[in-house]
Write a protein that holds these residues in place. Structure first.
Motif, PDB file in Angstrom:
ATOM      1  N   VAL A 254     -59.758   5.273 -34.069  1.00  0.00           N
ATOM      2  CA  VAL A 254     -60.768   5.369 -33.504  1.00  0.00           C
ATOM      3  C   VAL A 254     -59.900   4.618 -31.976  1.00  0.00           C
ATOM      4  O   VAL A 254     -58.656   4.868 -31.892  1.00  0.00           O
ATOM      5  N   SER A 255     -60.350   5.137 -30.781  1.00  0.00           N
ATOM      6  CA  SER A 255     -59.262   4.791 -29.736  1.00  0.00           C
ATOM      7  C   SER A 255     -59.151   3.243 -28.921  1.00  0.00           C
ATOM      8  O   SER A 255     -58.293   2.775 -29.162  1.00  0.00           O
ATOM      9  N   ALA A 256     -60.040   2.423 -29.178  1.00  0.00           N
ATOM     10  CA  ALA A 256     -60.162   1.315 -28.844  1.00  0.00           C
ATOM     11  C   ALA A 256     -60.951  -0.106 -30.249  1.00  0.00           C
ATOM     12  O   ALA A 256     -62.228   0.434 -30.418  1.00  0.00           O
ATOM     13  N   TYR A 257     -60.814  -0.863 -29.087  1.00  0.00           N
ATOM     14  CA  TYR A 257     -61.654  -2.006 -30.561  1.00  0.00           C
ATOM     15  C   TYR A 257     -61.821  -3.008 -29.802  1.00  0.00           C
ATOM     16  O   TYR A 257     -61.296  -4.345 -28.562  1.00  0.00           O
ATOM     17  N   ALA A 258     -63.285  -4.298 -30.303  1.00  0.00           N
ATOM     18  CA  ALA A 258     -63.241  -4.745 -29.185  1.00  0.00           C
ATOM     19  C   ALA A 258     -63.871  -5.793 -29.913  1.00  0.00           C
ATOM     20  O   ALA A 258     -64.452  -5.820 -31.425  1.00  0.00           O
ATOM     21  N   VAL A 259     -63.852  -6.846 -29.852  1.00  0.00           N
ATOM     22  CA  VAL A 259     -64.597  -8.002 -31.047  1.00  0.00           C
ATOM     23  C   VAL A 259     -64.922  -9.536 -30.699  1.00  0.00           C
ATOM     24  O   VAL A 259     -64.232  -9.763 -28.748  1.00  0.00           O
ATOM     25  N   GLY A 260     -66.157  -9.930 -30.416  1.00  0.00           N
ATOM     26  CA  GLY A 260     -67.292 -11.231 -30.655  1.00  0.00           C
ATOM     27  C   GLY A 260     -66.068 -12.149 -30.353  1.00  0.00           C
ATOM     28  O   GLY A 260     -64.924 -12.924 -31.673  1.00  0.00           O
ATOM     29  N   MET A 261     -65.215 -12.971 -29.366  1.00  0.00           N
ATOM     30  CA  MET A 261     -64.704 -13.902 -29.164  1.00  0.00           C
ATOM     31  C   MET A 261     -65.785 -16.246 -28.965  1.00  0.00           C
ATOM     32  O   MET A 261     -64.834 -16.483 -28.669  1.00  0.00           O
ATOM     33  N   GLY A 262     -67.210 -15.335 -29.434  1.00  0.00           N
ATOM     34  CA  GLY A 262     -67.911 -16.257 -29.525  1.00  0.00           C
ATOM     35  C   GLY A 262     -68.301 -17.254 -28.128  1.00  0.00           C
ATOM     36  O   GLY A 262     -68.556 -16.392 -27.374  1.00  0.00           O
ATOM     37  N   PRO A 263     -68.792 -18.276 -27.521  1.00  0.00           N
ATOM     38  CA  PRO A 263     -68.396 -19.645 -28.931  1.00  0.00           C
ATOM     39  C   PRO A 263     -69.125 -19.055 -30.139  1.00  0.00           C
ATOM     40  O   PRO A 263     -70.040 -18.469 -30.347  1.00  0.00           O
TER      41      PRO A 263
ATOM     42  N   ILE B  51     -64.234 -10.095 -26.158  1.00  0.00           N
ATOM     43  CA  ILE B  51     -65.455  -9.844 -25.442  1.00  0.00           C
ATOM     44  C   ILE B  51     -66.263 -11.980 -25.414  1.00  0.00           C
ATOM     45  O   ILE B  51     -66.630 -11.968 -26.662  1.00  0.00           O
ATOM     46  N   ASP B  52     -67.011 -11.942 -24.182  1.00  0.00           N
ATOM     47  CA  ASP B  52     -67.503 -13.459 -24.532  1.00  0.00           C
ATOM     48  C   ASP B  52     -69.165 -12.787 -24.306  1.00  0.00           C
ATOM     49  O   ASP B  52     -69.387 -12.369 -24.051  1.00  0.00           O
ATOM     50  N   SER B  53     -69.589 -14.363 -26.084  1.00  0.00           N
ATOM     51  CA  SER B  53     -69.989 -13.130 -26.487  1.00  0.00           C
ATOM     52  C   SER B  53     -71.554 -13.595 -26.133  1.00  0.00           C
ATOM     53  O   SER B  53     -72.760 -12.647 -26.202  1.00  0.00           O
ATOM     54  N   LEU B  54     -71.532 -14.743 -25.155  1.00  0.00           N
ATOM     55  CA  LEU B  54     -72.949 -15.319 -24.766  1.00  0.00           C
ATOM     56  C   LEU B  54     -73.012 -14.770 -23.032  1.00  0.00           C
ATOM     57  O   LEU B  54     -74.129 -13.808 -22.484  1.00  0.00           O
ATOM     58  N   GLN B  55     -71.676 -13.528 -22.957  1.00  0.00           N
ATOM     59  CA  GLN B  55     -71.785 -12.640 -21.530  1.00  0.00           C
ATOM     60  C   GLN B  55     -72.997 -11.852 -21.856  1.00  0.00           C
ATOM     61  O   GLN B  55     -72.806 -10.771 -21.276  1.00  0.00           O
ATOM     62  N   ALA B  56     -71.705 -10.753 -22.964  1.00  0.00           N
ATOM     63  CA  ALA B  56     -72.349  -9.997 -23.524  1.00  0.00           C
ATOM     64  C   ALA B  56     -73.271 -10.010 -23.711  1.00  0.00           C
ATOM     65  O   ALA B  56     -74.769  -9.185 -23.342  1.00  0.00           O
ATOM     66  N   LEU B  57     -74.112 -10.709 -24.321  1.00  0.00           N
ATOM     67  CA  LEU B  57     -76.089 -11.217 -24.306  1.00  0.00           C
ATOM     68  C   LEU B  57     -77.171 -11.590 -23.456  1.00  0.00           C
ATOM     69  O   LEU B  57     -77.564  -9.998 -22.524  1.00  0.00           O
ATOM     70  N   ALA B  58     -76.145 -11.501 -22.100  1.00  0.00           N
ATOM     71  CA  ALA B  58     -76.504 -12.055 -20.596  1.00  0.00           C
ATOM     72  C   ALA B  58     -76.569 -10.827 -19.740  1.00  0.00           C
ATOM     73  O   ALA B  58     -77.358 -10.261 -18.840  1.00  0.00           O
ATOM     74  N   SER B  59     -75.364 -10.069 -20.232  1.00  0.00           N
ATOM     75  CA  SER B  59     -75.167  -8.639 -19.701  1.00  0.00           C
ATOM     76  C   SER B  59     -76.789  -8.059 -20.074  1.00  0.00           C
ATOM     77  O   SER B  59     -76.900  -6.519 -18.996  1.00  0.00           O
ATOM     78  N   GLU B  60     -76.707  -8.082 -20.489  1.00  0.00           N
ATOM     79  CA  GLU B  60     -78.287  -6.806 -20.715  1.00  0.00           C
ATOM     80  C   GLU B  60     -79.375  -6.993 -20.048  1.00  0.00           C
ATOM     81  O   GLU B  60     -80.134  -5.826 -20.034  1.00  0.00           O
ATOM     82  N   PHE B  61     -79.320  -7.754 -19.226  1.00  0.00           N
ATOM     83  CA  PHE B  61     -80.194  -8.203 -18.562  1.00  0.00           C
ATOM     84  C   PHE B  61     -79.782  -7.777 -17.164  1.00  0.00           C
ATOM     85  O   PHE B  61     -80.572  -8.033 -15.766  1.00  0.00           O
TER      86      PHE B  61
ATOM     87  N   VAL C  82     -79.123 -27.551 -32.604  1.00  0.00           N
ATOM     88  CA  VAL C  82     -77.855 -26.917 -31.703  1.00  0.00           C
ATOM     89  C   VAL C  82     -77.894 -25.934 -31.376  1.00  0.00           C
ATOM     90  O   VAL C  82     -77.520 -25.242 -31.995  1.00  0.00           O
ATOM     91  N   VAL C  83     -77.769 -25.038 -29.908  1.00  0.00           N
ATOM     92  CA  VAL C  83     -77.548 -24.255 -29.863  1.00  0.00           C
ATOM     93  C   VAL C  83     -76.550 -23.872 -28.660  1.00  0.00           C
ATOM     94  O   VAL C  83     -75.638 -24.906 -27.650  1.00  0.00           O
ATOM     95  N   TYR C  84     -75.511 -23.382 -28.562  1.00  0.00           N
ATOM     96  CA  TYR C  84     -74.384 -23.171 -27.260  1.00  0.00           C
ATOM     97  C   TYR C  84     -75.275 -22.213 -25.707  1.00  0.00           C
ATOM     98  O   TYR C  84     -75.697 -21.032 -26.269  1.00  0.00           O
ATOM     99  N   THR C  85     -75.390 -22.585 -24.848  1.00  0.00           N
ATOM    100  CA  THR C  85     -75.782 -21.821 -24.087  1.00  0.00           C
ATOM    101  C   THR C  85     -75.712 -21.675 -22.152  1.00  0.00           C
ATOM    102  O   THR C  85     -74.361 -22.853 -22.351  1.00  0.00           O
TER     103      THR C  85
END
Length: 159
Positions: free
Chosen positions: A65-74, A101-111, A129-132
């Motif tokens: 593996v050349s690099a690693y990434a991890v979701g940072m939440g929330p 990776i900011d997990s909400l930002q990653a979801l928004a990036s799809e658009f 209850v949700v984070y948003t």
């Protein structure tokens, strides 16, 4: 003189901040293998086994593996911490880059690329209850218009 062989650009990514976790292996921008699972409070028992499955499915090892990434939440503090620690150990062990990776930002990036559009990605917090936060998606990466907060589903739905 033999030219140097470039390392294979594999990225291993973990998202462990919620009840549904994901592990993905990318080659460049293409997803090679991905696996999502509900950990049912057994993330520490399942994370290595499923990571091995993903890597074996692609025919590579952690060392390749050349690099690693991890979701940072929330999200779940314990789940996020387990993903971050796991990825940090691998990145340090193999001297490879690590990306949080900011997990909400990653979801928004799809658009991203949609003009005059706000996206409201959500991640579970606790029952009802949700984070948003609202993200305009006309630029990459999207930046939230307000701080990420926990809201009841009634508030998010506008009830």
């Amino acid at each position: 003189m033999t030219p140097a062989i470039e390392p294979t650009p594999y990225l291993l990514a973990l998202e462990t901040s919620g009840d549904v976790c994901g592990i993905a292996l990318l080659y460049g921008e293409s997803v090679v293998v991905e696996h999502q699972f509900v950990h049912k409070m057994h993330l520490s028992e399942r994370l290595m086994e499923i990571t091995d499955f993903v890597l074996q499915s692609a025919g590579i090892t952690l060392k390749e593996v050349s690099a690693y990434a991890v979701g940072m939440g929330p999200g779940s503090f314990t789940g996020t911490r387990m993903g971050v620690v796991t990825i940090k150990v691998w990145a340090d062990l193999f001297k490879k880059p690590l990306y949080g990776i900011d997990s909400l930002q990653a979801l928004a990036s799809e658009f991203c690329g949609l003009q005059n559009t706000l996206v409201l990605p959500v991640l579970p917090c606790r029952t009802d209850v949700v984070y948003t936060a609202p993200y305009p998606v006309d630029t990459l990466p999207p930046v939230p218009l307000s701080p990420i907060e926990a809201y009841s589903l009634d508030v998010v739905a506008g009830v």
